[in-house]
Design a protein around this motif. Structure first.
Motif, short mmCIF file in Angstrom:
data_model
loop_
_atom_site.label_atom_id
_atom_site.label_comp_id
_atom_site.label_asym_id
_atom_site.label_seq_id
_atom_site.Cartn_x
_atom_site.Cartn_y
_atom_site.Cartn_z
N LEU A 180 38.26 29.52 47.53
CA LEU A 180 38.12 28.12 47.15
C LEU A 180 36.92 27.83 46.64
O LEU A 180 35.83 28.21 46.66
N CYS A 181 37.04 27.04 45.55
CA CYS A 181 35.97 26.72 44.55
C CYS A 181 36.00 25.52 43.74
O CYS A 181 37.32 24.91 43.48
N PRO A 182 34.83 24.77 43.68
CA PRO A 182 34.84 23.53 42.85
C PRO A 182 35.47 23.89 41.47
O PRO A 182 35.28 25.09 40.79
N GLU A 183 36.43 22.95 40.83
CA GLU A 183 36.93 22.99 39.73
C GLU A 183 36.16 23.56 38.65
O GLU A 183 36.48 24.28 37.82
N PHE A 184 34.84 22.84 38.45
CA PHE A 184 33.99 22.94 37.62
C PHE A 184 33.33 24.54 37.46
O PHE A 184 32.91 24.92 36.57
N GLU A 185 33.37 25.20 38.47
CA GLU A 185 32.79 26.28 38.84
C GLU A 185 33.92 27.54 38.86
O GLU A 185 33.44 28.61 38.72
N GLY A 219 42.45 37.68 42.77
CA GLY A 219 42.93 36.58 43.77
C GLY A 219 43.34 35.21 43.14
O GLY A 219 42.35 34.83 42.28
N GLU A 220 43.83 34.41 43.94
CA GLU A 220 44.18 33.05 43.34
C GLU A 220 42.95 32.44 43.78
O GLU A 220 42.29 32.22 44.75
N ILE A 221 42.32 31.44 42.76
CA ILE A 221 41.54 30.52 43.17
C ILE A 221 42.08 28.83 43.40
O ILE A 221 42.73 28.39 42.66
N VAL A 222 41.97 28.35 44.44
CA VAL A 222 42.32 26.97 44.85
C VAL A 222 40.84 26.43 44.54
O VAL A 222 39.78 26.46 44.99
N THR A 223 41.24 25.22 43.64
CA THR A 223 40.00 24.54 43.25
C THR A 223 40.26 22.98 43.78
O THR A 223 41.13 22.55 44.31
N TRP A 224 38.99 22.31 43.75
CA TRP A 224 39.00 20.89 43.96
C TRP A 224 37.83 20.11 42.98
O TRP A 224 37.05 20.72 42.53
N GLN A 225 38.33 18.95 42.65
CA GLN A 225 37.48 18.12 41.82
C GLN A 225 36.56 17.58 42.48
O GLN A 225 36.26 17.37 43.68
N GLU A 226 35.37 17.00 41.58
CA GLU A 226 34.25 16.63 42.06
C GLU A 226 34.70 15.20 43.00
O GLU A 226 33.70 14.83 43.96
N HIS A 227 35.48 14.42 42.66
CA HIS A 227 35.89 13.14 43.36
C HIS A 227 36.58 13.65 44.78
O HIS A 227 36.83 12.47 45.66
N GLU A 228 36.77 14.96 44.80
CA GLU A 228 37.52 15.32 46.10
C GLU A 228 36.63 15.87 47.34
O GLU A 228 35.66 16.39 46.64
N HIS A 229 37.01 16.02 48.34
CA HIS A 229 36.55 16.81 49.36
C HIS A 229 37.18 18.24 49.49
O HIS A 229 38.51 18.17 49.11
N PRO A 230 36.57 19.29 49.76
CA PRO A 230 37.23 20.63 49.60
C PRO A 230 38.20 20.79 50.81
O PRO A 230 39.08 21.76 50.73
N TYR A 231 38.19 19.95 51.84
CA TYR A 231 38.94 20.41 53.27
C TYR A 231 40.35 20.12 53.09
O TYR A 231 41.16 21.05 53.61
N ALA A 247 33.32 31.72 38.42
CA ALA A 247 33.60 32.58 39.77
C ALA A 247 34.46 33.71 38.96
O ALA A 247 34.53 34.84 39.54
N ARG A 248 35.57 33.26 38.11
CA ARG A 248 36.11 34.36 37.67
C ARG A 248 35.53 35.58 36.91
O ARG A 248 35.86 36.67 36.75
N LEU A 249 34.39 35.47 36.30
CA LEU A 249 33.50 36.13 35.87
C LEU A 249 32.95 37.34 36.90
O LEU A 249 33.09 38.61 36.66
N GLN A 250 33.20 37.00 38.03
CA GLN A 250 32.91 37.91 39.24
C GLN A 250 34.11 38.76 39.81
O GLN A 250 34.28 39.82 39.87
#
Length: 437
Positions: free
Chosen positions: A124-129, A145-157, A133-136
């Motif tokens: 789980l990662c902020p979209e802009f990051e 592994g899949e990255i589930v993202t969330w935008q700054e106007h959202e909460h990650p929950y 994250a992929r670099l690691q």
């Protein structure tokens, strides 16, 4: 426990018994505070000359490979299933390093890793990051592994809860390092799901080290002892504890460590287990306590030596040092699979009491020791409240101490490994009260 006759002791125990309580020095430690000097220091030609015998030792043992971490994730999945859990959720920290070797600082934006009972995982990662994250994550030695993202106007929950439900993960363990605020917010949107403590899972997963981990830990602690011995030979009157600390950090870096730390304490400054910032200079006959370590291939070292500078130990210093050494050895002799960690602490504390430094926590003010691995302090612990049974592969510090306010402190610390038949220790216990050699 009656002391074993050295003539009939195992080779490991004979090495320890040969040191004897009268041959003062050894190891111990309490919780520590990393010094600012653990950050890279400017190049110092003078330190190069003082520490010239030390060379980079990272090639002396192989680091952990992604194939090993892949097996850890598979084992973690099986462990989750055996506990009736569907997944475990964590932030950056020791468990994430252990499973995936991905480091991520903690901020107000949740970056998380979920391991599922089938051995799969997602992030789980902020979209802009996500790119960072992929670099690691997507490297030859990375976990993918899949990255589930969330935008700054959202909460990650909500995205996180949805990703868990999509994987039929309804009973989810929370790694102890995941911050409560995030857990509370997730629970509010995790309809049909249950969040439970992941403490037992983490202990089961990480507390018993495999052969490769033991090899790295042994080498790391051997090298820290070498660093202490080397720095000890450079000491001279007039140095402050801070100046000694600079040399300790430099010695560790020369040996290939990252994030070195130390407590280098002189005289009464060592009467507080975590030290007193007393700037007074080193003089002949002073008690020196150095508690130090660092990260070597991602595993931690932690050793303490206490000795008298440039003079023969005597009087109360010699008495206290011998008492600490005896308590350390008595504790070691009781270590074996099936023994409660609390009983080991009690054994050392009882010996301190018998020798007149009790009762209880009067002079031996902290627990006997802590687990060590990818983190400097991790489960299990040698403390009086622990219900953990020792098992082969567990690694812990053995570090009794005696602290006399206004006078001095003595702490002796080594890292021990529980074996099938008893225990072993990393490095040499053959130090003396007048020198850590």
């Amino acid at each position: 426990m009656t002391r074993q006759d050295p003539a009939h002791a195992s080779p490991t125990r004979r090495r320890i018994l040969a040191c004897g309580a009268g041959a003062l020095a050894a190891a111990c430690s309490a919780p520590k505070v990393a010094r600012a000097a653990s950050e890279p220091a400017p190049h110092d030609a003078g330190l190069d000359e003082l520490l010239g015998s030390l060379t980079d030792q990272r090639d002396s043992v192989a680091p952990i490979q992604e194939s090993e971490r892949r097996e850890r994730r598979a084992r973690g999945g099986r462990l989750l299933a055996s506990m009736g859990l569907d997944a475990i959720l964590m932030e950056g920290g020791g468990t994430l390093t252990y499973l995936a070797d991905v480091g991520w600082g903690k901020s107000e934006r949740l970056f998380a890793f979920a391991l599922c009972a089938d051995g799969s995982h997602f992030w789980l990662c902020p979209e802009f990051e996500a790119g960072r994250a992929r670099l690691q994550i997507d490297t030859p030695q990375g976990p993918g592994g899949e990255i589930v993202t969330w935008q700054e106007h959202e909460h990650p929950y909500a995205p996180l809860a949805s990703a868990l439900r999509a994987r039929r993960a309804f009973r989810v363990a929370i790694e102890p390092g995941l911050r409560h605020g995030f857990v509370q917010k997730l629970s509010e949107v995790f309809d049909g799901g249950t969040l439970v403590s992941g403490q037992r899972f983490v202990v089961e997963l990480r507390s018993r080290k495999d052969a490769h981990e033991l090899e790295i830990l042994r080498r790391a602690n051997e090298l820290t002892q070498l660093a202490i011995r080397t720095v000890a030979r450079t000491l001279e009157p007039g140095l402050s504890g801070a100046e000694i600390g600079v040399r300790m950090d430099a010695a560790h870096r020369r040996l290939g460590f990252t994030s070195p730390w130390n407590l280098s304490l002189i005289g009464a400054a060592a009467a507080l287990p975590h030290g007193d910032p007393d700037p007074r200079p080193l003089e002949r006959g002073d008690v020196i306590l150095i508690d130090t370590g660092g990260s070597f291939h991602g595993y931690q070292s932690d050793n303490t030596r206490t000795w008298v500078f440039d003079a023969a130990p005597a009087g109360t210093v010699l008495s206290a040092w011998n008492a600490v050494r005896d308590a350390q050895q008595r504790a070691f002799e009781q270590m074996r699979p099936g023994v409660l960690c609390s009983a080991i602490d009690a054994r050392a504390r009882a010996r301190i009491d018998e020798l007149g430094y009790g009762p209880g926590y009067r002079t031996f003010t902290h627990r006997l020791g802590h687990g060590i691995g990818v983190e400097g302090h991790e489960d299990p612990y040698f403390d009086g409240g622990s219900a953990v049974l020792l098992a082969p592969g567990m690694t812990l510090s053995n570090e009794p101490g005696i602290y006399l306010p206004g006078e001095f402190g003595v702490r002796l610390e080594d890292v021990v490994a529980i074996t099938d038949a008893g225990a072993d220790h990393f490095g040499s216990w053959q130090a003396a009260a007048s020198s850590p050699d």
